[in-house]
Design an enzyme around this catalytic site. Structure first.
Site, PDB file in Angstrom:
ATOM      1  N   VAL A  55       0.979  -1.173  -0.066  1.00 47.98           N
ATOM      2  CA  VAL A  55      -0.087   0.014  -0.068  1.00 47.98           C
ATOM      3  C   VAL A  55       0.902   1.210   0.027  1.00 47.98           C
ATOM      4  O   VAL A  55       0.584   2.385  -0.661  1.00 47.98           O
ATOM      5  CB  VAL A  55      -0.775  -0.122   1.498  1.00 47.98           C
ATOM      6  N   CYS A  56       2.166   1.250   0.756  1.00 48.35           N
ATOM      7  CA  CYS A  56       2.885   2.600   0.778  1.00 48.35           C
ATOM      8  C   CYS A  56       3.305   3.118  -0.348  1.00 48.35           C
ATOM      9  O   CYS A  56       3.202   4.300  -0.389  1.00 48.35           O
ATOM     10  CB  CYS A  56       4.060   2.234   1.884  1.00 48.35           C
ATOM     11  N   PRO A  57       3.732   2.227  -1.415  1.00 48.14           N
ATOM     12  CA  PRO A  57       4.230   2.990  -2.493  1.00 48.14           C
ATOM     13  C   PRO A  57       2.919   3.686  -3.258  1.00 48.14           C
ATOM     14  O   PRO A  57       3.290   4.563  -4.077  1.00 48.14           O
ATOM     15  CB  PRO A  57       4.919   1.838  -3.364  1.00 48.14           C
TER      16      PRO A  57
END
Length: 183
Positions: A55-57
């Site tokens: 999810v972070c990128p």
């Protein structure tokens, strides 16, 4: 957790602070930053849980796409996680969507800043998905925190920044250019 009206805690952390794809070595890719590194600017500081995740990128890329708009608003974008500067550098160099990102990523490996902000997940021991909008005096003007599994909406952060910059009363769902409330 710190909230609106609190001051951004003092910090002194290493960051990957340039387009790391073109940085010839870690020595030129890293820079020490602190709460006063961007005098006279607003700041959008956002934490993600871990590098090399899924999810972070998507969030980092979406925030990075706002750099020009944030710059037009005299605002510095700052990313952060509890990973090391070396993990940040490797991720920026090796993840296709993160190559070319040109805003600083703080390495809060001792959880100093995340801990002072009160955003460490009690079970996982990583930073929550927290977003802070901070004014030129280092006063927190907005805070939002998402569950570890749910990504943020950077466009909403930009909308909130625009509302705060008016220094006026802004109704629900207000957008830049719309009327504010006067009485």
């Amino acid at each position: 957790m710190l909230t609106v009206g609190d001051r951004l805690p003092a910090f002194d952390l290493l960051a990957v602070d340039q387009d790391s794809e073109h940085a010839p070595s870690p020595e030129t890719a890293f820079k020490r930053l602190n709460q006063d590194s961007f005098p006279g600017k607003w700041k959008v500081l956002f934490f993600w849980p871990k590098d090399f995740t899924f999810v972070c990128p998507t969030e980092i890329k979406a925030y990075g796409e706002l750099l020009e708009q944030l710059s037009d608003r005299n605002t510095q974008l700052i990313g952060a996680s509890t990973d090391s500067e070396f993990a940040h550098l490797a991720w920026r160099r090796n993840h296709q969507e993160l190559k070319g990102q040109s805003f600083p990523w703080l390495a809060d490996i001792k959880h100093e800043l995340a801990g002072a902000l009160g955003i460490i997940d009690r079970q996982e021991g990583v930073a929550l998905r927290a977003t802070f909008i901070i004014d030129t005096r280092n006063v927190i003007r907005h805070v939002s925190v998402n569950d570890l599994s749910v990504g943020r909406n950077p466009q909403e952060t930009l909308r909130l920044l625009d509302a705060l910059l008016t220094e006026e009363l802004c109704p629900c769902n207000w957008h830049k250019g719309e009327a504010t409330i006067h009485f």
